[in-house]
Design a protein around this motif. Structure first.
Motif, PDB file in Angstrom:
ATOM      1  N   ARG A   1      23.870 -58.663  30.153  1.00 34.85           N
ATOM      2  CA  ARG A   1      22.436 -58.908  30.314  1.00 34.85           C
ATOM      3  C   ARG A   1      21.648 -57.719  29.755  1.00 34.85           C
ATOM      4  NH1 ARG A   1      23.079 -63.546  31.057  1.00 34.85           N
ATOM      5  NH2 ARG A   1      22.081 -64.945  32.530  1.00 34.85           N
ATOM      6  N   TYR A   2      20.468 -58.026  29.270  1.00 33.00           N
ATOM      7  CA  TYR A   2      19.538 -56.981  28.848  1.00 33.00           C
ATOM      8  C   TYR A   2      18.232 -57.292  29.547  1.00 33.00           C
ATOM      9  CZ  TYR A   2      16.636 -54.035  25.870  1.00 33.00           C
ATOM     10  OH  TYR A   2      15.764 -53.081  25.415  1.00 33.00           O
ATOM     11  N   THR A   3      17.863 -56.503  30.514  1.00 32.50           N
ATOM     12  CA  THR A   3      16.644 -56.787  31.282  1.00 32.50           C
ATOM     13  C   THR A   3      15.823 -55.511  31.458  1.00 32.50           C
ATOM     14  OG1 THR A   3      17.820 -56.461  33.364  1.00 32.50           O
ATOM     15  CG2 THR A   3      17.602 -58.720  32.618  1.00 32.50           C
ATOM     16  N   ARG A   4      14.576 -55.744  31.748  1.00 33.75           N
ATOM     17  CA  ARG A   4      13.661 -54.651  32.063  1.00 33.75           C
ATOM     18  C   ARG A   4      13.924 -54.197  33.497  1.00 33.75           C
ATOM     19  NH1 ARG A   4       7.629 -54.287  30.448  1.00 33.75           N
ATOM     20  NH2 ARG A   4       6.685 -53.024  32.077  1.00 33.75           N
ATOM     21  N   HIS A   5      13.814 -52.908  33.722  1.00 35.13           N
ATOM     22  CA  HIS A   5      13.955 -52.372  35.076  1.00 35.13           C
ATOM     23  C   HIS A   5      12.579 -52.040  35.647  1.00 35.13           C
ATOM     24  CE1 HIS A   5      14.986 -49.819  38.448  1.00 35.13           C
ATOM     25  NE2 HIS A   5      14.299 -48.834  37.905  1.00 35.13           N
ATOM     26  N   GLU A   6      12.333 -52.499  36.874  1.00 36.85           N
ATOM     27  CA  GLU A   6      11.129 -52.095  37.605  1.00 36.85           C
ATOM     28  C   GLU A   6      11.511 -51.812  39.061  1.00 36.85           C
ATOM     29  OE1 GLU A   6       8.146 -51.386  36.598  1.00 36.85           O
ATOM     30  OE2 GLU A   6       8.056 -52.321  34.608  1.00 36.85           O
ATOM     31  N   ASP A   7      10.839 -50.833  39.633  1.00 38.07           N
ATOM     32  CA  ASP A   7      10.997 -50.484  41.044  1.00 38.07           C
ATOM     33  C   ASP A   7       9.675 -50.829  41.724  1.00 38.07           C
ATOM     34  OD1 ASP A   7      10.912 -49.200  43.496  1.00 38.07           O
ATOM     35  OD2 ASP A   7      11.925 -47.392  42.784  1.00 38.07           O
ATOM     36  N   ILE A   8       9.714 -51.734  42.693  1.00 29.71           N
ATOM     37  CA  ILE A   8       8.475 -52.252  43.296  1.00 29.71           C
ATOM     38  C   ILE A   8       7.657 -51.152  43.987  1.00 29.71           C
ATOM     39  CG2 ILE A   8       9.555 -52.902  45.481  1.00 29.71           C
ATOM     40  CD1 ILE A   8       7.761 -55.394  45.518  1.00 29.71           C
TER      41      ILE A   8
ATOM     42  N   GLN B   1       7.275 -48.205  42.680  1.00 33.45           N
ATOM     43  CA  GLN B   1       6.842 -47.278  41.616  1.00 33.45           C
ATOM     44  C   GLN B   1       6.838 -48.057  40.315  1.00 33.45           C
ATOM     45  OE1 GLN B   1       9.655 -44.025  41.729  1.00 33.45           O
ATOM     46  NE2 GLN B   1       8.076 -42.606  41.094  1.00 33.45           N
ATOM     47  N   LEU B   2       5.905 -48.982  40.173  1.00 37.15           N
ATOM     48  CA  LEU B   2       5.909 -49.865  38.989  1.00 37.15           C
ATOM     49  C   LEU B   2       5.437 -49.101  37.752  1.00 37.15           C
ATOM     50  CD1 LEU B   2       4.290 -52.914  40.820  1.00 37.15           C
ATOM     51  CD2 LEU B   2       6.632 -52.854  39.941  1.00 37.15           C
ATOM     52  N   SER B   3       5.897 -49.545  36.589  1.00 38.36           N
ATOM     53  CA  SER B   3       5.489 -48.880  35.346  1.00 38.36           C
ATOM     54  C   SER B   3       4.149 -49.417  34.836  1.00 38.36           C
ATOM     55  CB  SER B   3       6.556 -49.074  34.268  1.00 38.36           C
ATOM     56  OG  SER B   3       6.536 -50.405  33.787  1.00 38.36           O
ATOM     57  N   TYR B   4       3.674 -50.516  35.410  1.00 33.51           N
ATOM     58  CA  TYR B   4       2.452 -51.144  34.907  1.00 33.51           C
ATOM     59  C   TYR B   4       1.227 -50.271  35.192  1.00 33.51           C
ATOM     60  CZ  TYR B   4       5.522 -55.171  34.689  1.00 33.51           C
ATOM     61  OH  TYR B   4       6.569 -56.000  34.411  1.00 33.51           O
ATOM     62  N   ALA B   5       0.262 -50.324  34.269  1.00 27.80           N
ATOM     63  CA  ALA B   5      -0.972 -49.570  34.446  1.00 27.80           C
ATOM     64  C   ALA B   5      -1.780 -50.162  35.595  1.00 27.80           C
ATOM     65  CB  ALA B   5      -1.790 -49.616  33.149  1.00 27.80           C
ATOM     66  N   SER B   6      -2.602 -49.352  36.204  1.00 28.22           N
ATOM     67  CA  SER B   6      -3.504 -49.837  37.256  1.00 28.22           C
ATOM     68  C   SER B   6      -4.457 -50.875  36.663  1.00 28.22           C
ATOM     69  CB  SER B   6      -4.318 -48.673  37.835  1.00 28.22           C
ATOM     70  OG  SER B   6      -3.442 -47.714  38.395  1.00 28.22           O
ATOM     71  N   ASN B   7      -4.816 -51.868  37.460  1.00 29.09           N
ATOM     72  CA  ASN B   7      -5.788 -52.903  37.055  1.00 29.09           C
ATOM     73  C   ASN B   7      -5.394 -53.595  35.747  1.00 29.09           C
ATOM     74  OD1 ASN B   7      -7.671 -52.119  39.208  1.00 29.09           O
ATOM     75  ND2 ASN B   7      -7.957 -50.285  37.963  1.00 29.09           N
TER      76      ASN B   7
ATOM     77  N   GLU C   1       1.505 -50.667  45.888  1.00 27.65           N
ATOM     78  CA  GLU C   1       1.789 -50.590  44.454  1.00 27.65           C
ATOM     79  C   GLU C   1       1.453 -51.932  43.773  1.00 27.65           C
ATOM     80  OE1 GLU C   1       2.135 -48.088  42.880  1.00 27.65           O
ATOM     81  OE2 GLU C   1       3.452 -48.306  41.161  1.00 27.65           O
ATOM     82  N   CYS C   2       1.764 -53.037  44.432  1.00 27.44           N
ATOM     83  CA  CYS C   2       1.404 -54.356  43.885  1.00 27.44           C
ATOM     84  C   CYS C   2      -0.109 -54.468  43.755  1.00 27.44           C
ATOM     85  CB  CYS C   2       1.941 -55.479  44.776  1.00 27.44           C
ATOM     86  SG  CYS C   2       3.732 -55.653  44.727  1.00 27.44           S
ATOM     87  N   CYS C   3      -0.835 -53.949  44.734  1.00 26.82           N
ATOM     88  CA  CYS C   3      -2.298 -53.999  44.697  1.00 26.82           C
ATOM     89  C   CYS C   3      -2.822 -53.135  43.550  1.00 26.82           C
ATOM     90  CB  CYS C   3      -2.848 -53.522  46.046  1.00 26.82           C
ATOM     91  SG  CYS C   3      -4.591 -53.858  46.262  1.00 26.82           S
TER      92      CYS C   3
END
Ligand SMILES: [Zn+2]
Length: 280
Positions: free
Chosen positions: A143-150, A152-158, A181-183
């Protein structure tokens, strides 16, 4: 694109959700007994938009929530509940959706309908967030997948319209940090959509254990492990959530929290498991 919808009832007051679930109690019990006899039921899958057969068992798992698998799309009761909640929430197919799973049929199905969906898996604390990683397990050869930690997400705010996860939060010790972090990553008005095993008969959530400094676990309740979706040995369950989860979601910064209930057995919705939707 065809608008997807099923009969989803939303409750802002958890006590009204509890009343609705309790009022269905004997109906659910009778349906479960009847489908247990023949293991399958004819019906209509609103996700596929066609007549289908729903199978009570999904592989080795036999339950109304984790089963009721459609013969065509292969999505289970819980997965279709997630899918319809996303469809009920987003404005259009261009929605920016982060789904914290990537190896599942739910991910593939959402990605087909909403091409800007980004999937990810939790692959371990040593992995770089927001990056793709090659891995394998007893279930997946490659498998080749993206890693995310809920937490400490890598996504930018807003930056996201929707963040969605299904049966993840109960495995995260600091679930309050995960909710915050989800918020953070949602745009104002964006939606967090998620399921957890929810013990609506309990006013308070139960902390089942906590990590010790040496990495072992201190248990306060008999340990429970669930499949982690990527073929690992199973993942420890820190929390059995009760009604106070509503307050915790608000405390994380969300302005509005509702729980959705969909009970239409002829459409493969035979479980009263709820789905949470929180608006930033
Ligand atoms: Zn289907």
């Amino acid at each position: 694109m065809r608008k997807l919808s099923v009969m989803l009832n939303w409750f802002a007051d958890p006590r009204q959700y509890v009343d609705a679930v309790n009022s269905l109690g004997s109906t659910v019990g009778a349906y479960e007994a009847s489908i247990a006899q023949c293991e399958e039921a004819q019906g209509w899958c609103a996700w596929c938009n066609r007549a289908t057969v729903f199978y009570l068992s999904n592989g080795s798992v036999r339950s109304l929530r984790e089963g009721m698998q459609c013969a065509h799309c292969k999505l289970t009761n819980r997965q279709r509940l997630m899918g319809f909640t996303i469809a009920d929430t987003v404005g259009g197919v261009e929605a920016r959706i982060a789904l914290l799973e990537q190896t599942t049929r739910l991910y593939r199905s959402i990605k087909r309908r909403y091409p800007n969906t980004i999937g990810s898996e939790f692959l371990g604390r040593d992995k770089r967030r927001g990056r793709g990683h090659v891995w394998r397990s007893s279930t997946f050869r490659f498998r080749y997948t993206r890693h995310e930690d809920i937490t400490q997400l890598s996504y930018a705010s807003n930056s996201l319209d929707v963040i969605a996860h299904s049966d993840v939060l109960e495995h995260v010790y600091d679930y309050r940090a995960a909710l915050r972090e989800c918020c953070r990553v949602l745009i104002p008005g964006g939606a967090l959509i998620f399921t957890v095993p929810f013990f609506h008969e309990n006013a308070s959530s139960l902390l089942r254990g906590k990590p010790n400094p040496d990495g072992s676990l201190a248990h306060f309740a008999p340990p429970e492990y669930h499949g982690d979706g990527i073929g690992g040995a199973g993942i420890y369950t820190f929390h059995s959530f009760g009604l106070d989860l509503f307050d915790e979601i608000r405390a994380a910064g969300f302005s509005e929290v509702v729980i959705g209930l969909c009970y239409v057995p002829t459409q493969g919705f035979a479980s009263t498991c709820g789905v949470f939707r929180a608006i930033k």
